[in-house]
Design an enzyme around this catalytic site. Sequence first.
Site, short mmCIF file in Angstrom:
data_model
loop_
_atom_site.label_atom_id
_atom_site.label_comp_id
_atom_site.label_asym_id
_atom_site.label_seq_id
_atom_site.Cartn_x
_atom_site.Cartn_y
_atom_site.Cartn_z
CB SER A 55 -0.92 0.17 1.30
OG SER A 55 -1.99 -1.04 0.95
N GLY A 56 0.19 2.24 -0.05
CA GLY A 56 1.03 3.68 -0.40
C GLY A 56 0.99 4.02 -1.65
CG HIS A 57 2.31 2.18 -4.69
ND1 HIS A 57 3.42 3.12 -4.47
CD2 HIS A 57 2.71 0.93 -4.14
CE1 HIS A 57 4.68 2.52 -4.10
NE2 HIS A 57 4.15 1.16 -3.58
CG ASP A 110 5.35 -6.89 -5.25
OD1 ASP A 110 5.06 -6.82 -4.05
OD2 ASP A 110 4.88 -5.78 -5.79
CG HIS A 219 8.67 1.00 -3.25
ND1 HIS A 219 8.82 0.34 -4.43
CD2 HIS A 219 7.62 0.50 -2.75
CE1 HIS A 219 7.70 -0.54 -4.60
NE2 HIS A 219 6.96 -0.34 -3.84
#
Length: 331
Positions: A55-57, A110, A219
Amino acid sequence: MKKIINNPEAVVEDMIRGMVAAHEDQLKQVPDSTVLARKQSPVQGKVGIVSGGGSGHEPAHAGYVGKGMLDAAVCGSVFTSPTPDQVLEAIKAVDGGAGVLLIIKNYTGDVMNFEMAAELAEMEGLTVDKVVVNDDVAVKDSTYTTGRRGIAGTVFVHKIAGAKAESGASLAEVKAAAEKAVANVRSMGMALTPCTVPAAGKPGFVIGENEMEIGLGIHGEPGIVRTDIRTADEIAAELTGRILNDGVHQPGDEVTVMINGLGSTPMMELYILNAKVNDILREKGISVYKTLVGEYMTAIDMAGCSVSLLKLDSELKELLDAPSEALALRV
């Protein structure tokens, strides 16, 4: 750190609750997971499309869940790959009997965790395949990857694969369309400021007041050069030039352009950048079919942007224009 949060360790769970509350007619949370799926999933007889990552995108990846795009998104912790069991829950939630395609950004965690989930799903009798997106031309290898990183161009892959699946295509056909998008999309970004992961409480790196970094990852992975701040036209020329130098886009091509903000860049600045990007493409003999300007794959609160170009043929154009009910990309 100034953020509108509760517990820094619970931001993903709180975000998911808020998304479902806002869009309960379209989204559902798979029980006991961090998976957001289409309300009506699984769709019987249709290839399921799953993506996700740390998350964070936002709006990636959950903002692309909806008819015509993803069937489910797996929300890992901030900047952290979701675990294989989370991905497995997403696969099972969207399997309608025609197989499931995983769209994976090329980050080591990922790729490893999504592939492991695919193996677990196949052990349960499900059919799963994958594509890996590596659109970032900035660096060949980075802190998080072997090979090029996957960044905002992934959104185009979501759209192409989702539209192909919605048309009733087979898993092999959906994968082929997604791979064609991967082969024809290239991106590059830059940053003016760092970002702050809530659990860390401080910026992950430092950029001087009058500095910028070209090629920085979503990131905070290192870029290729740190320089004094340049004008919008100079930034557009740097990013677009490096994309074109990769050799995929040639005079006579038709492309879709994405000007993507990283979380804290005003729309005014993105449009200023887009003006020069379009000028450059016109000068190179490359025609622009469609332009997307906005925040499509961010880095929490980073100021900066990325440019993505998708070379089109008749199939990709048709799939790009196909209807989408995804929250962040309605067509």
